[in-house]
Design a protein around this motif. Structure first.
Motif, mmCIF file in Angstrom:
data_model
loop_
_atom_site.group_PDB
_atom_site.id
_atom_site.type_symbol
_atom_site.label_atom_id
_atom_site.label_comp_id
_atom_site.label_asym_id
_atom_site.label_seq_id
_atom_site.Cartn_x
_atom_site.Cartn_y
_atom_site.Cartn_z
ATOM 1 N N GLU A 185 33.148 38.854 39.309
ATOM 2 C CA GLU A 185 33.212 39.983 38.379
ATOM 3 C C GLU A 185 33.776 39.551 37.027
ATOM 4 O O GLU A 185 33.579 40.235 36.020
ATOM 5 N N ARG A 245 33.763 50.368 43.001
ATOM 6 C CA ARG A 245 34.002 48.939 42.792
ATOM 7 C C ARG A 245 34.013 48.194 44.134
ATOM 8 O O ARG A 245 33.420 47.117 44.269
ATOM 9 N N ARG A 282 31.324 45.346 45.503
ATOM 10 C CA ARG A 282 31.820 44.052 45.951
ATOM 11 C C ARG A 282 31.350 43.747 47.382
ATOM 12 O O ARG A 282 30.942 42.620 47.697
ATOM 13 N N ARG A 305 34.389 38.815 44.577
ATOM 14 C CA ARG A 305 35.477 39.386 43.771
ATOM 15 C C ARG A 305 35.659 38.604 42.472
ATOM 16 O O ARG A 305 35.748 39.177 41.389
#
Length: 472
Positions: free
Chosen positions: A239, A120, A124, A236
């Motif tokens: 998402e 993740r 990012r 961020r």
């Protein structure tokens, strides 16, 4: 002083302890190479050959840089590049430095673990880096690459932490899973926070004044630093979609940074997100594209990768040729492993064969990242009660679906706990081998096309085994 037993550290309780541990125990090669590349860039006397030599010292890094050098993202002229020196000359010193750093970070961290939190964070970071480079108004190459690397490394402390298999990493995962606020969970478990670790690493690794400004606790001192901070925050927030009060606020801040309307920035950002997914694939990270905005088929779901029909046909031809000449089970099985890994798109593959007793299936060949421990520890007992014994119960090629009560093995986080492809090999009516393939942290179920391609490869291994059995 930090004691290290070769596997996990003692409990670390300060920013300084984490910075020292990450720099000197876990990631010294990454730290030193990043420092060396930065020194070359800062020096007025650095030459093309010096940067080329740093890259050429690492075969994997060389391959990645050349792959990136031939992407439209970096090489809009589409002139074919086949050497590092040519890449530096054609595309530029700063662009190749950018490729080298991004490749180093991805490879150095990903080869250590496949924790979902690391994937993740990498998704990012790559998304933010691409956004920063494409939104940056300046046409100055140095400025474009500076913001790209700034965004990529803005959360290097978090990336470095999740790449290490420490007890505190597992503990922090539990706190976050329980719904605790990230900053409070970090303070509780690590006795510091990711931003503080990042600032320590930026100093310890000598990552330069621009990144130091980007990660500082104070106000940014330049438009470029402000742009990087805002693109990281936008990556961020995206998402959860491109709408919402927080996203509107960040888009307004970005609009001020680059002198455009917020609506225009939103439209550009959506397009840039698709480009970020392509860059992730070029960096050897196709599994993180599903974590980027606009890539998911539905929330929380990842889709299986497409089977490569051309590569599949090529490898199947090689298999046919090998079978028609002098069948060799080792050669055939190696080709099958490669076909399942590359053409079918499965990240991890193993062939297990029966031992002399016929009661135990043991690894004969493995392929893909994260399979090293399989060679010694992955075994299936037939008719036993081991955690993976259910894998041997399949009578033909099919998709293995783990149950909610799937047992855990201490040497692999995903084995037997994620959807996988399994296919038995038979001789004399008995199962004597098993092909197994999964995608580790990517939780999607293999597609029907993948299963069909997998079956084709397994059938070739079965044919070879049948031909050899008939000769004896």
């Amino acid at each position: 002083m930090i004691e290290h037993d070769g596997t996990t550290p003692e409990r670390l309780t300060s920013t300084r302890a984490w910075v020292t541990y990450l720099s000197k125990v876990e990631l010294p090669v990454l730290a030193n190479t990043l420092r060396r590349i930065d020194e070359l860039t800062e020096s007025q006397n650095s030459t093309v050959n010096e940067l080329a030599n740093v890259i050429l010292n690492d075969a994997q890094l060389t391959s990645q840089v050349l792959r990136l050098s031939n992407t439209v993202f970096y090489n809009q002229t589409r002139t074919q590049v086949s050497t590092v020196s040519r890449a530096i000359t054609l595309i530029g010193f700063d662009a190749v430095k950018s490729m080298a750093i991004s490749s180093l970070v991805v490879d150095s961290l990903l080869k250590r673990t496949d924790r979902p939190h690391l994937l993740r964070c990498l998704a990012r970071a790559i998304h933010a880096a691409v956004q920063a480079r494409l939104l940056m108004p300046s046409r100055n190459d140095n400025a474009l690459e500076e913001v790209f690397i700034g965004a990529l490394l803005m959360n290097i402390g978090e990336l470095a932490f999740w790449s290490c298999e420490t007890p505190q990493a597992s503990e922090l995962e539990q706190h976050l899973r329980a719904g605790e606020a990230p900053t409070e969970a970090q303070k509780t478990v690590l006795h510091t926070t990711f931003p503080e670790i990042t600032r320590g690493l930026v100093e310890a690794w000598s990552l330069g004044p621009f990144i130091r400004d980007v990660v500082s606790a104070g106000q940014p001192t330049s438009m470029a630093s402000s742009l990087v901070r805002h693109t990281v925050e936008m990556a961020r927030l995206s998402e959860d979609g491109w709408q919402g009060k927080d996203m509107d606020r960040v888009l307004e801040q970005l609009a001020k940074d680059i002198g455009e309307a917020p609506a225009t920035v939103r439209d550009r950002a959506k397009i840039n997100a698709a480009e970020a997914a392509k860059v992730a694939v070029s960096l050897g990270l196709p599994q993180v594209t599903a974590l980027m905005p606009g890539q998911q088929e539905s929330p929380g779901q990842e889709s299986a990768p497409q089977v490569d029909p051309n590569l599949q046909l090529q490898i199947l031809r090689d298999l046919t040729l090998s079978l028609s000449e002098k069948p060799d089970i080792n050669e055939i099985c190696q080709l099958v492993i490669e076909g399942i890994h590359r053409a079918v798109g499965m990240q991890r593959v193993a062939l297990l064969m029966a031992d002399r007793s016929g009661q135990l299936l043991l690894p004969r060949k493995v392929g893909g990242k994260g399979t090293e421990a399989w060679r010694e520890r992955f075994h299936i007992s037939r008719g036993g009660a081991g955690p993976l014994d259910s894998l041997a119960e399949h009578s033909h090629c099919e998709v293995f679906q783990p149950t909610a009560q799937a047992a855990n093995v201490d040497y692999d986080r995903w084995l037997g706990r994620v959807p996988a492809l399994v296919g038995p090999l038979r001789a004399g009516g008995r199962v004597v081998g098993l092909f197994y393939a999964d995608n580790a942290a990517s939780p999607y179920t293999p597609s029907s096309e993948q299963l069909a391609a997998f079956e084709h490869f397994v059938q070739n291994a079965q044919l070879c085994l049948t031909l050899l059995s008939a000769r004896h």
